[in-house]
Design a protein around this motif. Structure first.
Motif, PDB file in Angstrom:
ATOM      1  N   TYR A 111       0.826  -1.209   0.000  1.00 10.76           N
ATOM      2  CA  TYR A 111       0.000   0.000   0.000  1.00 10.76           C
ATOM      3  C   TYR A 111       0.863   1.262   0.000  1.00 10.76           C
ATOM      4  O   TYR A 111       0.499   2.270  -0.617  1.00 10.76           O
ATOM      5  N   TYR A 115       0.022   3.732  -3.039  1.00 10.93           N
ATOM      6  CA  TYR A 115      -0.709   4.975  -2.785  1.00 10.93           C
ATOM      7  C   TYR A 115       0.069   6.007  -1.978  1.00 10.93           C
ATOM      8  O   TYR A 115      -0.409   7.130  -1.817  1.00 10.93           O
ATOM      9  N   SER A 122      -1.319   2.251   5.993  1.00 10.43           N
ATOM     10  CA  SER A 122      -1.219   1.215   4.962  1.00 10.43           C
ATOM     11  C   SER A 122      -1.521  -0.151   5.542  1.00 10.43           C
ATOM     12  O   SER A 122      -2.259  -0.949   4.954  1.00 10.43           O
ATOM     13  N   ASN A 125      -5.257  -0.408   6.299  1.00 10.42           N
ATOM     14  CA  ASN A 125      -6.075  -0.468   5.084  1.00 10.42           C
ATOM     15  C   ASN A 125      -5.988  -1.821   4.393  1.00 10.42           C
ATOM     16  O   ASN A 125      -7.000  -2.375   3.945  1.00 10.42           O
ATOM     17  N   VAL A 126      -4.784  -2.360   4.281  1.00 12.16           N
ATOM     18  CA  VAL A 126      -4.638  -3.614   3.555  1.00 12.16           C
ATOM     19  C   VAL A 126      -5.240  -4.778   4.337  1.00 12.16           C
ATOM     20  O   VAL A 126      -5.857  -5.686   3.754  1.00 12.16           O
TER      21      VAL A 126
END
Length: 243
Positions: A111, A115, A122, A125-126
């Motif tokens: 991530y 991004y 990160s 989110n992942v």
């Protein structure tokens, strides 16, 4: 402190490559015309992001693993002097923490490379992405790293045997055979591991992108998308039922 510096440097280099590969694969996934060759702008731009805006996240995530690795090495050295049950348990526990940290970093840095998010964001989110998709089983079954590690060892063994062959051709005695094998093995193992780490990073990035943006893959690479959907639905029919 020296051990932390050594492991930190190693992790930073490793994760910088990881983020660069992730960014390049992400560009190929979403904008293939910008990643048409190995010398395309996608590689350059991904590397620049990795060593500038994302470098803080890389250093922070790498430091966590480096501290754990340095602590593990200190405990291992202490065990050589006093192999007690407490030190044995401590080394086992630290080894588990190291494995968890490296596993988390492997996906979090995808991530970061894609991004440019912070390391903590990160990771959150992942992991949320995989839980939402119900893909925790898929990433647990991912054996790419193990296969590539076995390949690296195999190449190391072959180059080690080549080292013995070269030593015998040079007329060196049998006492040099062990050293020739060791040098060949290490050189082959290290070089292959570096190359295979690029393959593993690309594979992990594809998994993340396929979980998050399968429609873009279908639009930009329809043939590859069809083949991947078919293979994944055969392997994981429940998890990939909606793909």
């Amino acid at each position: 402190l020296f051990l932390v510096s050594f492991y930190w440097t190693h992790q930073v280099i490793k994760n910088t490559v990881h983020c660069t590969v992730a960014g390049t694969v992400g560009t190929w996934w979403f904008a293939p015309h910008e990643a048409s060759s190995c010398c395309s702008s996608a590689v350059r731009d991904s590397w620049i992001r990795s060593v500038t805006t994302s470098f803080g996240s890389i250093c922070f995530g790498s430091l966590i693993v480096a501290i754990i690795q340095a602590t593990k090495e200190i405990v291992r050295q202490m065990r050589e002097q006093d192999d007690g049950i407490l030190l044995c348990c401590a080394e086992c526990l630290i080894g588990c923490l190291e494995a968890l940290a490296e596993y988390f970093n492997k996906w979090a840095f995808v991530y970061v490379g894609l991004y440019g998010y912070s390391f903590i964001d990160s990771g959150k989110n992942v992991m949320t992405l995989f839980k939402t998709r119900g893909w925790t089983t898929i990433i647990t079954d991912n054996l790419v790293g193990s296969v590539l590690a076995m390949l690296s060892v195999g190449v190391g063994l072959i180059t080690g045997l080549i080292g013995i062959l070269l030593a015998s051709m040079k007329g060196l005695g049998a006492e040099f055979a062990g050293g020739a094998f060791a040098v060949g093995f290490i050189v082959g193992l290290v070089l292959t591991s570096v190359l295979m780490s690029v393959v593993e990073s690309a594979t992990n990035t594809v998994i993340v992108c396929f979980a998050e943006s399968p429609a873009e893959f279908e639009a930009n690479h329809p043939q590859l998308s069809a083949e991947m959907r078919s293979a994944w639905q055969s392997a994981w029919p429940v998890e990939c039922a909606n793909y």
